[in-house]
Design a protein around this motif. Structure first.
Motif, PDB file in Angstrom:
ATOM      1  N   MET A   1       0.842  -1.194   0.000  1.00  6.34           N
ATOM      2  CA  MET A   1       0.000   0.000   0.000  1.00  6.34           C
ATOM      3  C   MET A   1       0.882   1.251   0.000  1.00  6.34           C
ATOM      4  SD  MET A   1      -2.669   1.353   2.930  1.00  6.34           S
ATOM      5  CE  MET A   1      -3.547  -0.199   2.978  1.00  6.34           C
ATOM      6  N   THR A   2       0.644   2.138  -0.970  1.00  5.61           N
ATOM      7  CA  THR A   2       1.384   3.399  -1.032  1.00  5.61           C
ATOM      8  C   THR A   2       0.540   4.490  -0.395  1.00  5.61           C
ATOM      9  OG1 THR A   2       2.434   2.720  -3.106  1.00  5.61           O
ATOM     10  CG2 THR A   2       2.521   5.064  -2.539  1.00  5.61           C
ATOM     11  N   THR A   3       1.094   5.147   0.609  1.00  7.10           N
ATOM     12  CA  THR A   3       0.369   6.217   1.285  1.00  7.10           C
ATOM     13  C   THR A   3       1.204   7.486   1.294  1.00  7.10           C
ATOM     14  OG1 THR A   3       1.209   5.561   3.463  1.00  7.10           O
ATOM     15  CG2 THR A   3      -0.907   4.626   2.768  1.00  7.10           C
ATOM     16  N   TYR A   4       0.505   8.605   1.399  1.00  7.68           N
ATOM     17  CA  TYR A   4       1.146   9.914   1.405  1.00  7.68           C
ATOM     18  C   TYR A   4       0.611  10.727   2.580  1.00  7.68           C
ATOM     19  CZ  TYR A   4       1.984   8.390  -3.393  1.00  7.68           C
ATOM     20  OH  TYR A   4       2.344   7.659  -4.497  1.00  7.68           O
ATOM     21  N   GLN A   5       1.335  11.790   2.904  1.00  2.00           N
ATOM     22  CA  GLN A   5       0.997  12.602   4.075  1.00  2.00           C
ATOM     23  C   GLN A   5       0.140  13.801   3.697  1.00  2.00           C
ATOM     24  OE1 GLN A   5       4.380  13.853   6.391  1.00  2.00           O
ATOM     25  NE2 GLN A   5       3.244  15.507   7.393  1.00  2.00           N
ATOM     26  N   LEU A   6      -0.951  13.966   4.409  1.00  2.00           N
ATOM     27  CA  LEU A   6      -1.777  15.163   4.292  1.00  2.00           C
ATOM     28  C   LEU A   6      -1.312  16.150   5.363  1.00  2.00           C
ATOM     29  CD1 LEU A   6      -4.182  16.817   3.285  1.00  2.00           C
ATOM     30  CD2 LEU A   6      -5.669  15.444   4.760  1.00  2.00           C
ATOM     31  N   ASN A   7      -0.684  17.237   4.940  1.00  2.00           N
ATOM     32  CA  ASN A   7      -0.170  18.222   5.888  1.00  2.00           C
ATOM     33  C   ASN A   7      -1.255  19.143   6.408  1.00  2.00           C
ATOM     34  OD1 ASN A   7       2.001  17.519   3.811  1.00  2.00           O
ATOM     35  ND2 ASN A   7       3.233  18.417   5.440  1.00  2.00           N
ATOM     36  N   SER A   8      -2.155  19.555   5.492  1.00  2.00           N
ATOM     37  CA  SER A   8      -3.143  20.561   5.884  1.00  2.00           C
ATOM     38  C   SER A   8      -4.331  20.571   4.935  1.00  2.00           C
ATOM     39  CB  SER A   8      -2.488  21.955   5.897  1.00  2.00           C
ATOM     40  OG  SER A   8      -3.399  22.952   6.314  1.00  2.00           O
ATOM     41  N   ILE A   9      -5.529  20.809   5.495  1.00  2.00           N
ATOM     42  CA  ILE A   9      -6.725  21.097   4.711  1.00  2.00           C
ATOM     43  C   ILE A   9      -6.966  22.595   4.822  1.00  2.00           C
ATOM     44  CG2 ILE A   9      -9.183  20.637   4.367  1.00  2.00           C
ATOM     45  CD1 ILE A   9      -8.793  18.038   5.967  1.00  2.00           C
ATOM     46  N   ASN A  10      -7.122  23.269   3.690  1.00  2.00           N
ATOM     47  CA  ASN A  10      -7.229  24.732   3.678  1.00  2.00           C
ATOM     48  C   ASN A  10      -8.484  25.156   2.909  1.00  2.00           C
ATOM     49  OD1 ASN A  10      -4.342  24.723   4.606  1.00  2.00           O
ATOM     50  ND2 ASN A  10      -4.021  24.021   2.508  1.00  2.00           N
ATOM     51  N   ILE A  11      -9.228  26.094   3.492  1.00  2.00           N
ATOM     52  CA  ILE A  11     -10.407  26.615   2.815  1.00  2.00           C
ATOM     53  C   ILE A  11     -10.433  28.136   2.934  1.00  2.00           C
ATOM     54  CG2 ILE A  11     -11.760  24.506   3.154  1.00  2.00           C
ATOM     55  CD1 ILE A  11     -13.249  25.970   5.419  1.00  2.00           C
ATOM     56  N   GLY A  12     -11.249  28.767   2.093  1.00  2.00           N
ATOM     57  CA  GLY A  12     -11.362  30.221   2.128  1.00  2.00           C
ATOM     58  C   GLY A  12     -12.624  30.684   1.434  1.00  2.00           C
ATOM     59  N   THR A  13     -12.946  31.937   1.633  1.00  2.00           N
ATOM     60  CA  THR A  13     -14.084  32.572   0.970  1.00  2.00           C
ATOM     61  C   THR A  13     -13.576  33.803   0.223  1.00  2.00           C
ATOM     62  OG1 THR A  13     -14.572  33.797   2.996  1.00  2.00           O
ATOM     63  CG2 THR A  13     -15.787  31.747   2.636  1.00  2.00           C
ATOM     64  N   SER A  27     -10.365  33.927  -3.924  1.00  2.00           N
ATOM     65  CA  SER A  27     -10.408  33.016  -2.784  1.00  2.00           C
ATOM     66  C   SER A  27      -9.042  32.369  -2.567  1.00  2.00           C
ATOM     67  CB  SER A  27     -11.473  31.935  -3.003  1.00  2.00           C
ATOM     68  OG  SER A  27     -12.762  32.503  -3.023  1.00  2.00           O
ATOM     69  N   LEU A  28      -8.023  33.051  -3.043  1.00  2.00           N
ATOM     70  CA  LEU A  28      -6.650  32.544  -2.965  1.00  2.00           C
ATOM     71  C   LEU A  28      -6.144  32.448  -1.528  1.00  2.00           C
ATOM     72  CD1 LEU A  28      -4.282  31.725  -4.872  1.00  2.00           C
ATOM     73  CD2 LEU A  28      -3.537  34.104  -4.800  1.00  2.00           C
ATOM     74  N   PHE A  29      -6.696  33.274  -0.651  1.00  2.00           N
ATOM     75  CA  PHE A  29      -6.219  33.323   0.739  1.00  2.00           C
ATOM     76  C   PHE A  29      -6.928  32.244   1.559  1.00  2.00           C
ATOM     77  CE2 PHE A  29      -5.273  37.374  -1.081  1.00  2.00           C
ATOM     78  CZ  PHE A  29      -4.091  37.780  -0.497  1.00  2.00           C
ATOM     79  N   LYS A  30      -6.441  31.022   1.467  1.00  2.00           N
ATOM     80  CA  LYS A  30      -7.042  29.918   2.197  1.00  2.00           C
ATOM     81  C   LYS A  30      -6.277  29.668   3.498  1.00  2.00           C
ATOM     82  CE  LYS A  30      -8.872  27.756  -1.980  1.00  2.00           C
ATOM     83  NZ  LYS A  30     -10.179  28.402  -1.872  1.00  2.00           N
ATOM     84  N   LYS A  31      -7.001  29.268   4.528  1.00  2.00           N
ATOM     85  CA  LYS A  31      -6.413  29.043   5.850  1.00  2.00           C
ATOM     86  C   LYS A  31      -6.627  27.595   6.283  1.00  2.00           C
ATOM     87  CE  LYS A  31      -5.112  33.324   6.531  1.00  2.00           C
ATOM     88  NZ  LYS A  31      -3.663  33.671   6.603  1.00  2.00           N
ATOM     89  N   PRO A  32      -5.657  27.048   7.024  1.00  2.00           N
ATOM     90  CA  PRO A  32      -5.817  25.675   7.524  1.00  2.00           C
ATOM     91  C   PRO A  32      -6.986  25.561   8.499  1.00  2.00           C
ATOM     92  CG  PRO A  32      -3.526  26.386   7.653  1.00  2.00           C
ATOM     93  CD  PRO A  32      -4.336  27.604   7.341  1.00  2.00           C
ATOM     94  N   VAL A  33      -7.642  24.417   8.441  1.00  2.00           N
ATOM     95  CA  VAL A  33      -8.709  24.098   9.398  1.00  2.00           C
ATOM     96  C   VAL A  33      -8.355  22.771  10.059  1.00  2.00           C
ATOM     97  CG1 VAL A  33     -10.527  25.371   8.196  1.00  2.00           C
ATOM     98  CG2 VAL A  33     -10.084  22.995   7.586  1.00  2.00           C
ATOM     99  N   HIS A  34      -8.895  22.550  11.240  1.00  2.00           N
ATOM    100  CA  HIS A  34      -8.542  21.347  11.992  1.00  2.00           C
ATOM    101  C   HIS A  34      -9.722  20.401  12.169  1.00  2.00           C
ATOM    102  CE1 HIS A  34      -4.577  22.986  12.821  1.00  2.00           C
ATOM    103  NE2 HIS A  34      -5.159  24.124  13.118  1.00  2.00           N
ATOM    104  N   GLU A  35     -10.921  20.882  11.867  1.00  2.00           N
ATOM    105  CA  GLU A  35     -12.081  20.008  11.990  1.00  2.00           C
ATOM    106  C   GLU A  35     -12.265  19.180  10.712  1.00  2.00           C
ATOM    107  OE1 GLU A  35     -13.865  24.029  10.597  1.00  2.00           O
ATOM    108  OE2 GLU A  35     -12.177  23.296  11.818  1.00  2.00           O
TER     109      GLU A  35
END
Length: 214
Positions: A1-13, A27-35
């Protein structure tokens, strides 16, 4: 199984920047979320696009950028970059453009995604960092990132792993696609091979078809 690391999920408005005296929405200014967030067919929960013509849609549901490139751009821009610095939804490690291919499919949390095209750098990147040559530099380096389409909707968490489900049989890397889009533009045989990949997004398919016609 090949797996990779997800560092961050980022969203913006959408927000407004001023460029040459004109207002630009981005919407280029996206910020990390933790939920945990639900990934819909064409967007992440809570994420919005300012320009629905050139961004978003099912072929470009998720913008992905490799963390490996951050150190290079920190030197070029002479600034510290935080996750989401390139407007990407997912900052990842291990999935650089040389190694991933059009049509590769992955599972992230509950969702299943597929690589559809390279990311085409937008002039708004230049405006954000006050670096007029930045989109051109991104193209030249091949450090573009890429997009996922969503094959199966589902919830993704910050600590979700990225698991390779299937490597596309033709193994045309994102680096290759960038090369023939921006550099070896008249290599019609290579373009024909790229067009054979059904997973290629409709917008890039149109651009390559137009080049063949010309």
């Amino acid at each position: 199984m090949t797996t990779y690391q997800l560092n961050s999920i980022n969203i913006g408005t959408p927000m407004t920047m001023i460029h040459e005296g004109k207002e630009i929405k981005t919407s280029l200014f996206k910020k990390p979320v933790h939920e945990a967030l639900f990934l819909h067919k064409d967007h992440f929960q809570g994420d919005e696009q300012a320009d629905l013509i050139n961004h978003g849609g099912e072929d470009k549901a998720v913008c992905v950028y490799p963390f490996e490139h951050y150190a290079h751009w920190e030197k070029v821009l002479n600034t510290k970059l935080e996750y989401g610095a390139f407007g990407e939804n997912l900052t990842i490690s291990g999935m650089v453009e040389l190694d991933v291919c059009l049509g590769d499919t992955f599972q992230i949390g509950e969702a299943i995604v597929q690589i559809s095209q390279p990311r085409m750098p937008c002039y708004k990147l230049a405006v954000r960092y006050n670096a007029p040559q930045l989109p051109h530099l991104v193209q030249n380096t091949g450090y573009t990132g890429f997009y996922f389409r969503v094959l199966k909707e589902g919830t993704i968490e910050r600590n979700s792993t990225i698991e390779l489900l299937e490597k596309h049989s033709q193994k045309i890397s994102i680096n290759d696609v960038n090369h023939f889009m921006y550099h070896d533009k008249d290599n019609l045989k290579a373009i024909e091979k790229i067009l054979e990949v059904e997973a290629l997004s409709s917008s890039w398919r149109k651009m390559f078809l137009k080049r063949l016609e010309e």
